[in-house]
Design a protein around this motif. Structure first.
Motif, short mmCIF file in Angstrom:
data_model
loop_
_atom_site.label_atom_id
_atom_site.label_comp_id
_atom_site.label_asym_id
_atom_site.label_seq_id
_atom_site.Cartn_x
_atom_site.Cartn_y
_atom_site.Cartn_z
N LEU A 192 -25.37 43.25 20.38
CA LEU A 192 -24.03 42.82 20.78
C LEU A 192 -23.09 42.74 19.57
O LEU A 192 -21.90 43.09 19.68
CB LEU A 192 -24.09 41.47 21.48
CG LEU A 192 -24.67 41.48 22.89
CD1 LEU A 192 -24.92 40.06 23.38
CD2 LEU A 192 -23.74 42.22 23.85
N LYS A 193 -23.60 42.30 18.45
CA LYS A 193 -22.77 42.22 17.24
C LYS A 193 -22.26 43.60 16.84
O LYS A 193 -21.08 43.76 16.49
CB LYS A 193 -23.58 41.61 16.10
CG LYS A 193 -22.78 41.46 14.80
CD LYS A 193 -23.65 40.82 13.71
CE LYS A 193 -22.86 40.69 12.40
NZ LYS A 193 -23.70 40.07 11.34
N ALA A 249 -19.71 44.82 19.48
CA ALA A 249 -18.45 44.09 19.34
C ALA A 249 -17.67 44.57 18.13
O ALA A 249 -16.43 44.63 18.16
CB ALA A 249 -18.73 42.59 19.25
N GLN A 294 -23.71 42.69 27.76
CA GLN A 294 -23.72 41.26 28.05
C GLN A 294 -24.31 40.99 29.43
O GLN A 294 -25.03 40.01 29.64
CB GLN A 294 -22.30 40.70 27.95
CG GLN A 294 -21.78 40.63 26.52
CD GLN A 294 -20.32 40.23 26.44
OE1 GLN A 294 -19.45 40.89 27.02
NE2 GLN A 294 -20.05 39.13 25.75
N HIS A 298 -16.00 47.70 19.29
CA HIS A 298 -14.94 47.40 20.25
C HIS A 298 -13.73 46.75 19.57
O HIS A 298 -12.58 47.11 19.85
CB HIS A 298 -15.43 46.49 21.37
CG HIS A 298 -14.31 45.95 22.19
ND1 HIS A 298 -13.94 44.63 22.17
CD2 HIS A 298 -13.42 46.58 23.01
CE1 HIS A 298 -12.88 44.47 22.95
NE2 HIS A 298 -12.55 45.63 23.48
N ASP A 299 -13.98 45.79 18.70
CA ASP A 299 -12.86 45.11 18.02
C ASP A 299 -12.04 46.10 17.20
O ASP A 299 -10.80 46.04 17.19
CB ASP A 299 -13.39 44.00 17.13
CG ASP A 299 -13.93 42.81 17.92
OD1 ASP A 299 -13.88 42.86 19.17
OD2 ASP A 299 -14.40 41.85 17.29
N VAL A 305 -15.69 35.37 28.85
CA VAL A 305 -15.77 36.30 27.73
C VAL A 305 -14.55 36.08 26.83
O VAL A 305 -13.53 35.56 27.27
CB VAL A 305 -15.82 37.77 28.21
CG1 VAL A 305 -17.08 38.04 29.01
CG2 VAL A 305 -14.57 38.11 29.03
N TRP A 338 -12.19 39.22 21.65
CA TRP A 338 -12.80 39.83 20.46
C TRP A 338 -14.14 39.15 20.19
O TRP A 338 -14.36 38.01 20.55
CB TRP A 338 -11.88 39.68 19.25
CG TRP A 338 -10.47 40.11 19.54
CD1 TRP A 338 -9.36 39.33 19.48
CD2 TRP A 338 -10.02 41.40 19.97
NE1 TRP A 338 -8.23 40.05 19.84
CE2 TRP A 338 -8.60 41.32 20.14
CE3 TRP A 338 -10.65 42.62 20.23
CZ2 TRP A 338 -7.83 42.41 20.55
CZ3 TRP A 338 -9.88 43.70 20.64
CH2 TRP A 338 -8.50 43.59 20.80
N TYR A 346 -18.06 38.49 20.77
CA TYR A 346 -18.83 38.45 22.02
C TYR A 346 -19.34 37.04 22.28
O TYR A 346 -19.29 36.19 21.41
CB TYR A 346 -20.02 39.43 21.97
CG TYR A 346 -21.10 39.04 20.99
CD1 TYR A 346 -22.18 38.26 21.39
CD2 TYR A 346 -21.04 39.44 19.65
CE1 TYR A 346 -23.17 37.89 20.49
CE2 TYR A 346 -22.03 39.07 18.76
CZ TYR A 346 -23.09 38.30 19.17
OH TYR A 346 -24.07 37.94 18.28
N LEU A 374 -19.81 47.02 25.78
CA LEU A 374 -20.04 45.64 25.36
C LEU A 374 -20.29 44.75 26.57
O LEU A 374 -21.24 43.96 26.60
CB LEU A 374 -18.85 45.14 24.56
CG LEU A 374 -18.88 43.66 24.13
CD1 LEU A 374 -20.06 43.40 23.19
CD2 LEU A 374 -17.56 43.29 23.45
N ARG A 375 -19.44 44.85 27.58
CA ARG A 375 -19.59 44.00 28.76
C ARG A 375 -20.87 44.31 29.53
O ARG A 375 -21.55 43.39 30.03
CB ARG A 375 -18.37 44.16 29.68
CG ARG A 375 -17.06 43.72 29.05
CD ARG A 375 -17.05 42.24 28.72
NE ARG A 375 -15.77 41.80 28.18
CZ ARG A 375 -15.62 41.23 26.97
NH1 ARG A 375 -16.68 41.02 26.21
NH2 ARG A 375 -14.42 40.86 26.56
#
Length: 326
Positions: free
Chosen positions: A72-73, A76, A101, A79-80, A321, A324, A326, A97-98
């Protein structure tokens, strides 16, 4: 666009996915000179392997629960980067990302998966195929990026396709191209001889419920037209889900073909077909999802600039959520 129109487009894409001729060339534009080089995460992890190794010192190779946080890191981070710059790559990176999760939510449900450590490992390996492709592309190492991903990343950089097009190009590259190799690498059979297909199919039980809030958030933050095809009958979400289900089943069959190949030459033929089929889907999407001269990206880019940090408008089943991280 009506829900029925989108369904028709999806059906056409699915039916023609394996026979479309070459319709578009991959852009050869290099990454920008001022882009910071970033080493893909799997390259910096000791003991990283696509092979499931429960005793490994590496948490992801061993399938430990802590691996999900690392995955996830990394997702993210991408994505960021995309979202804050309003890159057209932001929609797929948000979706990934979603969905990851969502996987974390389901893997913590009692008895949802038969083998949670293996699922953790497979989730990380699958993500690595995307993150490595993205960072190699961004760093200008194009020879290390599969062509299906070049189509997706280049189309986003050049603002060639709609938000739906960007999402579908990323999904196709990851499912039609990457997933067969991932399944073949991690294995389709457990040590006791049972098939891992039941856990693989479990994913589809939550994909449908995950799609609606994800599309709503992407539309609210990055492209307000993304969910315009929605209607009271839910045809948009059903069509997207059915296409993903078809692609995932085909990926499993392609993985079986890779594993059944009697020698390296036979395996190469299967691999080449996987690559060419994924490229054909991408070419079809480029041909059908492109912007016209009268339909530019100005409104989309302006919307993103104003709303990229907005909160998700529809609740996710696994909880709140943040825009930015996660």
């Amino acid at each position: 666009m009506s829900g029925t129109t989108l369904v028709r487009r999806v059906v056409v894409l699915c039916a023609s996915a394996l026979v479309l001729p070459a319709l578009a060339a991959v852009s050869s534009a290099p990454a920008q000179a001022d882009d910071l080089l970033y080493v893909p995460w799997s390259s910096s992890l000791p003991g990283w392997s696509d092979t499931y190794t429960p005793g490994s010192d590496d948490d992801c190779a061993a399938g430990r629960s802590s691996c999900l946080g690392k995955t996830l890191k990394e997702l993210a981070k991408i994505h960021d980067l995309n979202g804050q710059s309003c890159s057209h790559n932001a929609i797929f990176s948000l979706a990934y990302l979603r969905m990851t999760q969502y996987y974390g939510y389901t893997r913590d449900l009692p008895d949802y998966y038969q083998d949670v450590p293996f699922a953790n490992h497979q989730d990380a390996v699958f993500a690595r195929y995307y993150t490595d492709a993205f960072w190699n592309w961004r760093n200008g190492n194009r020879s290390a990026v599969p062509r299906a991903w070049l189509y997706a990343f280049d189309a986003a950089k050049n603002k060639q396709v709609t938000g739906n097009g960007d999402l579908l190009l990323g999904m196709s590259a990851h499912i039609n191209r990457d997933l067969p190799f991932v399944i073949a690498a991690v294995g389709t059979v457990a040590p006791d001889g049972s098939s891992r297909k039941p856990d693989y199919d479990k994913v589809e039980q939550w994909l449908y419920s995950a799609t609606e809030p994800m599309l709503a958030e992407a539309a609210a933050r990055y492209d307000s037209t993304l969910d315009d095809a929605d209607d009271p009958f839910g045809l948009t979400y059903a069509a997207l889900f059915q296409m993903v289900s078809l692609w995932r089943e085909n990926a499993w069959r392609n993985a079986e073909a890779l594993l059944a190949a009697p020698d390296a030459a036979a395996r190469r033929l299967v691999a080449d077909k996987i690559e060419s089929d994924a490229n054909a889907v991408a070419q079809g999407l480029l041909a059908t999802q492109g912007y016209s001269l009268l339909n530019t990206t100005t409104a989309r880019d302006t919307w993103c600039s104003a709303h990229k940090g907005d909160a998700a408008p529809v609740a996710y089943e696994y909880g709140a959520v943040t825009p930015w991280g996660y």
